[in-house]
Design a protein around this motif. Structure first.
Motif, mmCIF file in Angstrom:
data_model
loop_
_atom_site.group_PDB
_atom_site.id
_atom_site.type_symbol
_atom_site.label_atom_id
_atom_site.label_comp_id
_atom_site.label_asym_id
_atom_site.label_seq_id
_atom_site.Cartn_x
_atom_site.Cartn_y
_atom_site.Cartn_z
ATOM 1 N N GLU A 776 10.826 27.999 36.944
ATOM 2 C CA GLU A 776 11.646 26.820 36.673
ATOM 3 C C GLU A 776 12.542 26.481 37.868
ATOM 4 O O GLU A 776 12.824 25.314 38.134
ATOM 5 C CB GLU A 776 12.483 27.039 35.414
ATOM 6 C CG GLU A 776 11.650 27.055 34.132
ATOM 7 C CD GLU A 776 10.753 25.832 34.026
ATOM 8 O OE1 GLU A 776 11.275 24.697 34.027
ATOM 9 O OE2 GLU A 776 9.522 25.994 33.951
ATOM 10 N N LEU A 777 12.977 27.502 38.607
ATOM 11 C CA LEU A 777 13.744 27.235 39.821
ATOM 12 C C LEU A 777 12.884 26.497 40.849
ATOM 13 O O LEU A 777 13.355 25.574 41.523
ATOM 14 C CB LEU A 777 14.255 28.541 40.421
ATOM 15 C CG LEU A 777 15.351 29.265 39.633
ATOM 16 C CD1 LEU A 777 15.656 30.622 40.260
ATOM 17 C CD2 LEU A 777 16.625 28.416 39.552
ATOM 18 N N ARG A 778 11.632 26.901 40.968
ATOM 19 C CA ARG A 778 10.747 26.213 41.910
ATOM 20 C C ARG A 778 10.506 24.770 41.470
ATOM 21 O O ARG A 778 10.552 23.842 42.284
ATOM 22 C CB ARG A 778 9.419 26.951 42.033
ATOM 23 C CG ARG A 778 8.420 26.205 42.914
ATOM 24 C CD ARG A 778 7.186 27.020 43.205
ATOM 25 N NE ARG A 778 6.241 26.258 44.023
ATOM 26 C CZ ARG A 778 6.361 26.062 45.329
ATOM 27 N NH1 ARG A 778 7.387 26.566 45.990
ATOM 28 N NH2 ARG A 778 5.458 25.369 45.992
ATOM 29 N N ARG A 779 10.237 24.568 40.199
ATOM 30 C CA ARG A 779 9.987 23.205 39.713
ATOM 31 C C ARG A 779 11.205 22.313 39.948
ATOM 32 O O ARG A 779 11.064 21.149 40.338
ATOM 33 C CB ARG A 779 9.611 23.237 38.231
ATOM 34 C CG ARG A 779 8.227 23.813 37.974
ATOM 35 C CD ARG A 779 7.952 23.969 36.490
ATOM 36 N NE ARG A 779 6.569 24.390 36.246
ATOM 37 C CZ ARG A 779 6.094 24.751 35.059
ATOM 38 N NH1 ARG A 779 6.892 24.728 33.986
ATOM 39 N NH2 ARG A 779 4.833 25.108 34.938
ATOM 40 N N ASP A 780 12.372 22.872 39.696
ATOM 41 C CA ASP A 780 13.593 22.103 39.938
ATOM 42 C C ASP A 780 13.727 21.768 41.424
ATOM 43 O O ASP A 780 14.093 20.645 41.791
ATOM 44 C CB ASP A 780 14.804 22.910 39.466
ATOM 45 C CG ASP A 780 16.115 22.274 39.875
ATOM 46 O OD1 ASP A 780 16.539 21.323 39.211
ATOM 47 O OD2 ASP A 780 16.690 22.734 40.896
ATOM 48 N N GLN A 826 8.174 31.985 45.291
ATOM 49 C CA GLN A 826 8.105 30.581 44.884
ATOM 50 C C GLN A 826 9.369 29.804 45.276
ATOM 51 O O GLN A 826 9.316 28.588 45.474
ATOM 52 C CB GLN A 826 7.923 30.476 43.365
ATOM 53 C CG GLN A 826 6.612 30.977 42.825
ATOM 54 C CD GLN A 826 6.558 30.850 41.312
ATOM 55 O OE1 GLN A 826 6.116 29.841 40.772
ATOM 56 N NE2 GLN A 826 7.027 31.867 40.623
ATOM 57 N N VAL A 827 10.509 30.496 45.363
ATOM 58 C CA VAL A 827 11.777 29.789 45.594
ATOM 59 C C VAL A 827 12.313 29.988 47.001
ATOM 60 O O VAL A 827 13.398 29.512 47.332
ATOM 61 C CB VAL A 827 12.848 30.238 44.570
ATOM 62 C CG1 VAL A 827 12.355 30.029 43.143
ATOM 63 C CG2 VAL A 827 13.234 31.701 44.790
ATOM 64 N N ARG A 828 11.549 30.650 47.833
ATOM 65 C CA ARG A 828 12.064 31.048 49.146
ATOM 66 C C ARG A 828 12.538 29.848 49.968
ATOM 67 O O ARG A 828 13.556 29.921 50.676
ATOM 68 C CB ARG A 828 10.976 31.807 49.893
ATOM 69 C CG ARG A 828 11.444 32.475 51.163
ATOM 70 C CD ARG A 828 10.400 33.445 51.674
ATOM 71 N NE ARG A 828 10.870 34.225 52.809
ATOM 72 C CZ ARG A 828 10.279 35.327 53.251
ATOM 73 N NH1 ARG A 828 9.211 35.780 52.650
ATOM 74 N NH2 ARG A 828 10.770 35.969 54.302
ATOM 75 N N GLN A 829 11.836 28.738 49.874
ATOM 76 C CA GLN A 829 12.177 27.588 50.712
ATOM 77 C C GLN A 829 13.502 26.945 50.324
ATOM 78 O O GLN A 829 14.056 26.150 51.095
ATOM 79 C CB GLN A 829 11.059 26.545 50.649
ATOM 80 C CG GLN A 829 10.967 25.781 49.330
ATOM 81 C CD GLN A 829 9.650 25.059 49.180
ATOM 82 O OE1 GLN A 829 8.617 25.673 48.928
ATOM 83 N NE2 GLN A 829 9.688 23.744 49.346
ATOM 84 N N PHE A 830 14.022 27.279 49.150
ATOM 85 C CA PHE A 830 15.249 26.634 48.685
ATOM 86 C C PHE A 830 16.494 27.500 48.917
ATOM 87 O O PHE A 830 17.594 27.121 48.505
ATOM 88 C CB PHE A 830 15.128 26.290 47.196
ATOM 89 C CG PHE A 830 13.871 25.536 46.864
ATOM 90 C CD1 PHE A 830 13.670 24.254 47.361
ATOM 91 C CD2 PHE A 830 12.883 26.107 46.066
ATOM 92 C CE1 PHE A 830 12.509 23.567 47.073
ATOM 93 C CE2 PHE A 830 11.722 25.415 45.780
ATOM 94 C CZ PHE A 830 11.523 24.148 46.286
ATOM 95 N N VAL A 831 16.312 28.666 49.544
ATOM 96 C CA VAL A 831 17.421 29.582 49.793
ATOM 97 C C VAL A 831 17.611 29.700 51.310
ATOM 98 O O VAL A 831 16.710 30.186 52.011
ATOM 99 C CB VAL A 831 17.152 30.968 49.177
ATOM 100 C CG1 VAL A 831 18.309 31.913 49.480
ATOM 101 C CG2 VAL A 831 16.932 30.842 47.674
ATOM 102 N N PRO A 832 18.733 29.276 51.831
ATOM 103 C CA PRO A 832 18.920 29.311 53.293
ATOM 104 C C PRO A 832 19.153 30.707 53.846
ATOM 105 O O PRO A 832 19.011 30.920 55.056
ATOM 106 C CB PRO A 832 20.143 28.420 53.501
ATOM 107 C CG PRO A 832 20.899 28.495 52.213
ATOM 108 C CD PRO A 832 19.866 28.627 51.143
ATOM 109 N N ASN A 833 19.515 31.656 53.029
ATOM 110 C CA ASN A 833 19.828 33.003 53.499
ATOM 111 C C ASN A 833 18.581 33.691 54.066
ATOM 112 O O ASN A 833 17.450 33.351 53.706
ATOM 113 C CB ASN A 833 20.378 33.861 52.355
ATOM 114 C CG ASN A 833 21.557 33.235 51.650
ATOM 115 O OD1 ASN A 833 21.501 32.084 51.250
ATOM 116 N ND2 ASN A 833 22.633 33.993 51.470
#
Length: 901
Positions: A776-780, A826-833
């Motif tokens: 769901e984090l990826r979809r968001d 799946q969510v790696r691209q949305f985390v700048p760290n």
């Protein structure tokens, strides 16, 4: 006495006695009818077995109609009128597909299936299929997917669709407002289609469990008993799918006489004959009869009746029995003269039978599936039969009436347009009042035909549908109001496990039990478990909710004296389909769509080994999404390393990825009972509060069999974070370097242990986040990117939820789960760290949990070392610290038990 029948041939001395027995049987049949004669024969066979007389049971009958001509009921309709508007439907269905293949569009379609099956459908529409306004509540019809153009063509004559709608066939985005999906897709045409069927094999399974669900609702008192019928239209080629045949026993075991399969036996698959060297109708007859079904064959049309009643009928039947399907297909692709020579000419007797017939008369010897009288007789017999489900095997010609380029040709399934010559021939055959000039004006866009709303034929058509309760197919979303569970039902989930340890499976089961006790809501829950109730701790449901069995429990249970005895009941709430995930998903679909099919919402909770869910039945879940199923899918014994000892094929490290491919599935991996409580509550509210714009979803929750302390819900719990996909469960304390530990499910306790080790042994501060849903984090995140791409006017660009949640979270991120690394990535691209993932890639195996986690480098110590490596890369700790930790924890060794290094 020796009886001589012909010169040189002496018959068996018992022949005279046999002839007397046969004559006696014929007299009994004439006097008492087929049912009476069948009962007597059954008694005789039983007596023979009692006396140890070996009698081989016949599982196939001759290649002729099951219902003799002299036992057919009178056809009650105006056949001439019905034929006229059936011709218009056949024309419009073909023209719709033909126009969709015109230059510049080229989306195609299927012409031949409906052309061959039109009679099968029209007899049903005019005399059997009851709509939702009928007192019974309406029948449920699973239309053969490739026949969808015919249903659109009928709706056009009924006034439900316009020409512009027909021209929107297979153009669902470019013709919004006038678009028709290719096949029965309820999600894409929600007021029209009710059941998706074109993924072959899914329709038969779902039809069987739909029939069961109808009886389940009645037996539990959730709806009034009725004589609703379920009709499933299938292809003979489709019956080669294992799913098509694999669940027949349920229908027979539960005596689902509300279920009718109609198999369109055109003898062809998509590329060629179904059984070129065999006989598919005979094969299916044997298979269904052996499975306990009532079988009705509709092989020959009425034109054959005089021949089958003639002097050499036995010779003709013998020839029919011997002729292979490949030859039958060839005959219908040739001519009357060809049939005379190659079929009837096979024996002197059959050749003589047709000596007085013209080639045209021979060509007009139709197959039974094209004969209103024969089909009507079969449908009526099916609906009147009790005690067994019925299958009707109806022989047809694929591409019937479309001309020699289409009829019975191997390539006919892929043929999507007609030549000008084909159009004229088809028009003449159907007697459509369209001129040559109209066809020649634009051969790519020949006209549809509509006689006008005042035509007497359409008045008749509309009257038949009014009498039968309204139009079909039709889907209605109106439903009874749902009183959602009281807040107290979630109290135990919020309390945690105290000093006890509990797996999330147990936390879920306790919650489900409390929901089932809710006086206003509990009756709507349908637990579905494929023979693993004891594994999941759900055997406690047996004595209270009981296991659904329409016959109740007619035996003395071996564990009757136990508190958790196995208990079956006709009013049982738990559906227990056995070792049968495919059937379980079909039951889940039927229950999860009861809000639409019956207007009576049910909430299925399907609990299964997570490894055997989406991996085994993904196609069925896709169909469930198409049908807009609502419910909860519980992947128990989840994770690659939690199910100790079971090994490779039981170790699930990827089901969240498989589930993520289904847009209607919301995938969550909760760590604690209180998270499960909030997710279930949110799911129920989304499905049935009436306040969400898209209630047609399925929640997939992964739960584990590993016990650990279940904390009580914090007073400042971040509910929005739980539902959105990530919330912080433990903030680090201290002045040292900082890192962020993201974990889900059973990995959260490892992250909490790693947080402790980092602080106590390395002076590192770590925050621990429970990621309840990577998907769901990826979809968001993707939705935010799309919104920005599409240029939505906004003062600030949209920011993904995970990015907002982690705003201000300092230091590198280590993500860890009991799944393969793609799950958190799946969510790696949305985390700048700075980011590192630890996961269980590869096959699972049998070993202890500590050993398995050490091998995959996902245990607490591995998390510590990976975090230290990232900090060392940044210069936040000395370069040799990660190596010191690696050696201290012995990460190159396999611990055999918890705590070993």
């Amino acid at each position: 006495m020796t009886i001589i029948d012909e010169p040189g041939f002496a018959l068996d001395p018992d022949a005279e006695e046999q002839a007397e027995w046969i004559e006696s049987f014929d007299s009994m049949l004439a006097a008492g009818g087929a049912n009476h004669a069948g009962t007597i024969m059954q008694r005789l066979l039983e007596r023979a077995r009692q006396q140890q007389v070996a009698v081989e049971s016949a599982i196939t009958s001759d290649y002729v109609n099951t219902i003799p001509a002299d036992q057919e009921p009178r056809f009650p309709g105006d056949e001439a009128t019905e034929r006229r508007y059936r011709a218009w439907m056949r024309w419009n269905a073909a023209i719709m597909v033909h126009r969709a293949q015109r230059p510049g569009i080229g989306v195609g379609g299927h012409i031949s299936t409906y052309a061959g099956a039109a009679t099968l459908y029209e007899v049903g529409f005019n005399h059997f299929f009851r709509g939702k306004d009928h007192p019974c509540g309406g029948d449920q019809v699973f239309f053969q997917g490739h026949a969808s153009p015919g249903m659109y063509a009928r709706a056009f004559l009924e006034g439900r669709l316009s020409e512009e709608d027909l021209d929107g066939f297979r153009q669902e985005k470019s013709r919004l407002g006038h678009a028709l999906p290719s096949y029965p897709h309820p999600r894409n045409l929600p007021e029209f289609w009710e059941f998706p069927t074109v993924s072959m094999g899914i329709g038969p399974m779902n039809a069987i469990y739909q029939a069961q669900s109808n009886r389940y609702l009645e037996n539990r008192g959730l709806k009034e008993p009725s004589d609703q019928q379920v009709w499933a239209f299938l292809g003979d080629g489709e019956m080669d799918e294992p799913e098509s045949r694999g669940l027949l026993q349920l229908a027979a075991n539960e005596k689902l006489d509300n279920l009718n399969f109609v198999i369109n036996c055109n003898l062809q698959r998509l590329d060629g004959p179904v059984r070129g060297n065999g006989k598919i109708m005979q094969e299916l007859e044997a298979f269904f009869r052996g499975a306990g079904w009532n079988v009705i064959k509709v092989v020959w049309g009425r034109e054959w009746d005089p021949l089958l009643a003639g002097e050499h009928a036995d010779d003709l039947v013998d020839l029919m029995n011997r002729t292979r399907d490949g030859d039958y297909q060839t005959y219908k692709a040739e001519s009357g003269a060809f049939v005379r020579e190659h079929f009837f000419g096979s024996t002197p007797a059959t050749k003589e039978m047709v000596a007085g017939m013209s080639d045209d008369e021979i060509w007009n010897l139709k197959r039974g599936g094209h004969d209103y009288h024969k089909v009507y007789a079969a449908y009526r017999a099916a609906t009147e039969f009790t005690g067994k489900p019925t299958v009707i095997l109806a022989k047809t010609v694929k591409g019937y009436g479309l001309g020699p380029h289409f009829e019975a040709r191997n390539a006919t399934h892929q043929m999507k347009k007609l030549t000008l010559e084909d159009l004229k021939s088809f028009r003449d055959y159907l007697r459509i009042p369209i001129s040559d000039e109209e066809l020649e004006a634009d051969p790519a866009r020949p006209p549809y035909y509509h006689p006008g709303a005042d035509a007497p034929e359409l008045a008749y058509l509309q009257e038949r549908r009014r009498d039968l309760g309204g139009y079909l197919p039709e889907r209605r979303g109106r439903r009874a109001a749902v009183a959602l569970p009281e807040p107290s039902s979630y109290a135990a989930a919020r309390r945690g496990s105290g000093k006890q340890q509990a797996a999330t499976t147990m936390a879920f089961v306790r919650l489900l039990k409390d929901l089932m006790r809710d006086k206003n809501f509990g009756h709507r829950i349908v637990p579905i478990v494929p023979d693993e109730s004891r594994t999941f701790g759900m055997d406690a449901f047996f004595p209270s909710a009981k296991i659904y069995n329409p016959s109740g429990q007619e035996y003395l249970s071996v564990d009757r004296d136990l508190v958790l005895a196995y208990k079956e009941s006709a009013a049982g709430q738990l559906i227990h389909p056995g070792i049968n995930e495919a059937g379980a998903v079909a039951a889940f679909t039927a229950a999860g769509t009861a809000y639409a099919t019956h207007g009576e919402p049910l909430v299925p909770f399907y609990v299964f080994y997570s490894m055997f869910g989406f991996q085994r039945t993904g196609d069925s879940f896709w169909a469930a999404a198409d049908q807009m199923t609502r419910g909860f899918i519980i992947g128990a014994t989840a994770g690659r390393t939690t199910l100790t000892g079971e090994g490779l094929q039981h170790a699930d490290g990827h089901s969240p990825l498989l589930a993520a491919t289904n847009p209607a599935v919301l995938t969550y991996d909760p760590a604690f009972g209180y998270e499960i409580g909030h997710l279930v509550r949110a799911g129920l509210e989304r499905m049935y509060s009436g306040e969400h714009e898209d209630p047609n979803v399925m929640y997939y929750l992964t739960v584990y069999n590993e016990p650990y302390a279940q904390p009580a819900e914090p007073e400042d719990v971040d509910v929005a974070g739980i539902l959105g996909g990530i919330h912080r469960v433990s903030a680090g304390a201290g002045q040292g370097p900082t890192t962020q530990l993201l974990a889900s499910g059973v990995a959260v306790p490892w992250a909490l242990r790693a947080q402790q080790l980092l602080a106590e042994e390395w002076g590192v501060t770590a925050d621990v986040w429970s990621v309840t849903s990577w998907t769901e984090l990826r979809r968001d995140g993707l939705a935010a990117e799309r919104e920005r791409f599409m240029g939505a006017e906004s003062a600030e660009p949209p920011v993904p939820f995970i990015t907002r949640q982690l705003a201000g979270a300092e230091g590198p991120v280590v993500a860890v789960t009991d799944y393969m690394t793609q799950v958190p990535d799946q969510v790696r691209q949305f985390v700048p760290n700075q980011w590192a993932t630890l996961g269980a890639d590869g096959f699972g195996f049998s070993d202890t949990r500590p050993a398995a986690r050490r091998f995959f480098t996902i245990d607490a110590e591995s998390v510590v070392v990976r975090a230290l490596q990232l900090l060392a890369d940044r210069g936040d700790v000395a370069p040799d610290v990660p190596r010191q930790a690696f050696v201290r924890y012995g990460l190159d060794q396999m611990p055999a038990a918890e705590g070993e290094h």
